[in-house]
Motif scaffolding. Structure first.
Motif, PDB file in Angstrom:
ATOM      1  N   ALA A   3       7.948  -7.912   5.031  1.00  0.00           N
ATOM      2  CA  ALA A   3       6.633  -8.178   4.476  1.00  0.00           C
ATOM      3  C   ALA A   3       6.814  -8.931   3.167  1.00  0.00           C
ATOM      4  O   ALA A   3       7.816  -8.790   2.478  1.00  0.00           O
ATOM      5  CB  ALA A   3       5.880  -6.866   4.238  1.00  0.00           C
ATOM      6  N   SER A   5       7.270  -9.674  -0.124  1.00  0.00           N
ATOM      7  CA  SER A   5       7.444  -9.143  -1.469  1.00  0.00           C
ATOM      8  C   SER A   5       7.426 -10.290  -2.460  1.00  0.00           C
ATOM      9  O   SER A   5       7.605 -11.450  -2.083  1.00  0.00           O
ATOM     10  CB  SER A   5       8.780  -8.406  -1.565  1.00  0.00           C
ATOM     11  OG  SER A   5       9.835  -9.315  -1.372  1.00  0.00           O
ATOM     12  N   THR A 138       5.589  -7.488  10.459  1.00  0.00           N
ATOM     13  CA  THR A 138       5.946  -6.536   9.409  1.00  0.00           C
ATOM     14  C   THR A 138       4.713  -6.153   8.594  1.00  0.00           C
ATOM     15  O   THR A 138       3.841  -6.986   8.328  1.00  0.00           O
ATOM     16  CB  THR A 138       7.013  -7.140   8.484  1.00  0.00           C
ATOM     17  OG1 THR A 138       8.154  -7.466   9.264  1.00  0.00           O
ATOM     18  CG2 THR A 138       7.412  -6.184   7.385  1.00  0.00           C
ATOM     19  N   GLU A 140       3.668  -3.940   5.020  1.00  0.00           N
ATOM     20  CA  GLU A 140       4.064  -3.225   3.814  1.00  0.00           C
ATOM     21  C   GLU A 140       2.824  -2.647   3.164  1.00  0.00           C
ATOM     22  O   GLU A 140       1.949  -3.397   2.726  1.00  0.00           O
ATOM     23  CB  GLU A 140       4.770  -4.155   2.819  1.00  0.00           C
ATOM     24  CG  GLU A 140       6.262  -4.268   3.022  1.00  0.00           C
ATOM     25  CD  GLU A 140       6.941  -5.004   1.885  1.00  0.00           C
ATOM     26  OE1 GLU A 140       6.257  -5.404   0.922  1.00  0.00           O
ATOM     27  OE2 GLU A 140       8.160  -5.191   1.960  1.00  0.00           O
ATOM     28  N   ASP A 142       1.153  -0.611   0.117  1.00  0.00           N
ATOM     29  CA  ASP A 142       1.338  -0.233  -1.282  1.00  0.00           C
ATOM     30  C   ASP A 142       0.258   0.793  -1.628  1.00  0.00           C
ATOM     31  O   ASP A 142      -0.846   0.432  -2.034  1.00  0.00           O
ATOM     32  CB  ASP A 142       1.224  -1.474  -2.170  1.00  0.00           C
ATOM     33  CG  ASP A 142       1.466  -1.183  -3.647  1.00  0.00           C
ATOM     34  OD1 ASP A 142       1.494   0.007  -4.028  1.00  0.00           O
ATOM     35  OD2 ASP A 142       1.610  -2.149  -4.416  1.00  0.00           O
TER      36      ASP A 142
END
Length: 541
Positions: A3, A5, A138, A140, A142
């Motif tokens: 993912a 970043s 993917t 991610e 947070d």
């Protein structure tokens, strides 16, 4: 790529085209296209394993794996010259550069749920290839910041599962109710779900994106600029480039939500209950979304010589417990006759399974399956309603439905947050002023053109019968319910004029801005499909 970043984003922006050389290969030659792909493959991420041609034994299974409408899974359906199942962002970059330089039209597929199949087949005679995004999935999450990066090959079910699992159930996301839909098409076309009265559209929660433009560059929101970022949040990303990933804001969901499904037939006073739904559904507490599904079923008490009746099913999600829900319905919608026994409390992520008609007790891991529960042939159309349909209008519609039998009507109520966001905030213009959206649906199991013509004909008839009761000038339509009946853009010199037929229906006053952006970012109109955004005629070379 994982993912996106910050470090990976910086790297992508700095080196997006460093490895792609200029190609001088023959136009229209798929062999040259493949040679270009391999020649320009990133040394760390070879592209050869992602390339499939008709000579490859895996070509047919790969092509068919994400065909969700069996109308377009036939021997006569036009097939791609090549399928590129991108394994890395660099494969997307190479595919765009090499496709453009070798005159191969690109079809971009994420989940394959495009209603008219134009993410994987073409009505034109131009050679094309499929850029299949399903490997780029993917996610991610947070939790601390209430956001997620999600690649466009992920499904909604995968996204919902990850959000719920990693946040401990405190977050959800206001997207569609079909878990196998691909994130790419859903978000780029607008996207909505059963939390839209509380939280608005899916695209209202997109705060950043990564995309590959026509020059093969990877752009984030800052690099692409606000105009292009605006366009790919509801204007159809495939008209402007290849969206790799979206960053979205998550929404808080209560620990307990409540669902119900209550059905009434004509013999059970369905007409009056539907009429009352029209009055109240767009104005109820924004925590409550009640979808209305109208279909024809066998009557248990045949009248006037007919064995068919109309059934109205009320399917709801309430962001709260059943006690508060019953208080609201008893006060505002007593005609429904909702009882405590009709209501089921569960977590938000479990409600996704309920809305997808999974059996009670199905584990939430079922959301990770990329295989639809049912595959069939189908046709969809859409409308918007601005004024309640009178009783006599409902009676007329129901009588026509009994004649046709097959097509189903689904009414999705607006109001709440949908009435608070400006129609120009995203390309999706259908906000305040609309009471609900209509979906026309016909599904069938029979193969062949004759069966397709019959059921599509029934759907068109019902659409025509609804004309007096829906929006006018233009008769609005929803891009994610793509409907080629509204017009087709052939991609030639007439494209600008042809596209007007559907463009104003999907985008209303936002259409001109989309054309302006398209002309600037893709002046040669490489990213095109049967209902893409055209370029201005004066810009053609």
């Amino acid at each position: 790529m994982g993912a996106p970043s910050p470090s990976l984003l910086t790297l992508a922006l700095a080196s997006s085209l460093a490895f792609i050389a200029t190609s001088t290969l023959a136009s229209g030659d798929e062999a040259a296209f493949i040679g270009c792909l391999i020649e320009n493959s990133h040394p760390s991420y070879p592209i050869a394993p992602a390339i499939y041609t008709p000579e490859n034994a895996s070509y047919a299974p790969v092509l068919q794996a994400y065909i969700r409408n069996l109308r377009f899974n036939t021997s006569t359906t036009p097939k791609p010259r090549v399928i590129v199942t991108a394994l890395h962002e660099s494969h997307v970059q190479a595919a765009v550069i090499c496709g453009r330089e070798n005159s191969l039209q690109v079809k971009i597929r994420s989940g394959g749920h495009n209603y008219e199949g134009i993410s994987y087949y073409s009505l034109s005679e131009s050679p094309f290839f499929i850029l299949d995004m399903f490997n780029l999935r993917t996610i991610e999450v947070d939790v601390a910041n209430g956001t997620a990066w999600v690649q466009t090959g992920a499904t909604l079910g995968e996204l919902y599962y990850r959000i719920a699992n990693e946040s401990g159930g405190i977050y959800g996301f206001p997207g569609g109710v079909c878990p196998t839909v691909g994130v790419g098409g859903h978000l780029s076309g607008g996207g909505y779900g059963n939390m839209m009265r509380k939280h608005g559209l899916t695209v209202d929660h997109v705060v950043d994106a990564l995309m590959v433009d026509v020059n093969g560059r990877i752009l984030d929101r800052v690099a692409m600029g606000e105009d292009l970022f605006w366009a790919i949040r509801g204007g159809g990303g495939a008209s402007f480039g290849v969206v790799l990933a979206y960053k979205v804001n998550l929404v808080r969901v209560p620990e307990t939500v409540t669902v119900f499904r209550v059905a009434r037939t004509l013999e059970q006073n369905a007409t009056d209950v539907v009429y009352k739904w029209e009055q109240v559904a767009p104005h109820l507490d924004e925590d409550l979304f009640i979808r209305l599904i109208i279909d024809v079923v066998n009557s248990t008490t045949p009248q006037n010589g007919t064995a068919k009746t109309v059934r109205a099913s009320f399917l709801a999600l309430f962001l709260g417990n059943s006690t508060r829900l019953l208080s609201i319905t008893n006060e505002s919608f007593p005609e429904l006759g909702l009882e405590p026994s009709d209501c089921t409390e569960m977590s938000w992520v479990e409600s996704v399974l309920y809305w997808t008609s999974f059996p009670a007790g199905t584990p939430v891991e079922a959301l990770l399956s990329r295989t639809p529960q049912v595959l069939n042939h189908f046709k969809r159309k859409s409308d918007y309603v601005k004024r309640p349909i009178p009783i006599e209008g409902l009676e007329y519609i129901f009588a026509r439905m009994i004649e046709l039998v097959k097509p189903i009507l689904t009414f999705n109520p607006y109001g709440g947050k949908m009435a608070e966001i400006a129609s120009t905030a995203t390309p999706f213009p259908h906000r305040a002023g609309n009471l609900w959206k209509v979906q026309y649906a016909a599904n069938w199991d029979e193969d062949g053109e004759e069966a397709a013509a019959y059921y599509i004909g029934l759907t068109r008839k019902l659409y025509e019968y609804m004309t007096p009761f829906v929006s006018k000038n233009p008769r609005e339509a929803f891009l994610n319910y793509i409907d080629l009946d509204l017009g087709i853009n052939r991609g030639d010199e007439a494209a600008y004029t042809e596209a007007m037929a559907y463009g104003v229906k999907y985008f209303k006053g936002n259409y001109k801005r989309l054309i302006s952006i398209k002309t600037r970012v893709d002046p040669q109109n490489y990213f095109r499909n049967e209902q893409s955004i055209p370029i201005l005629p004066r810009q053609r070379s």
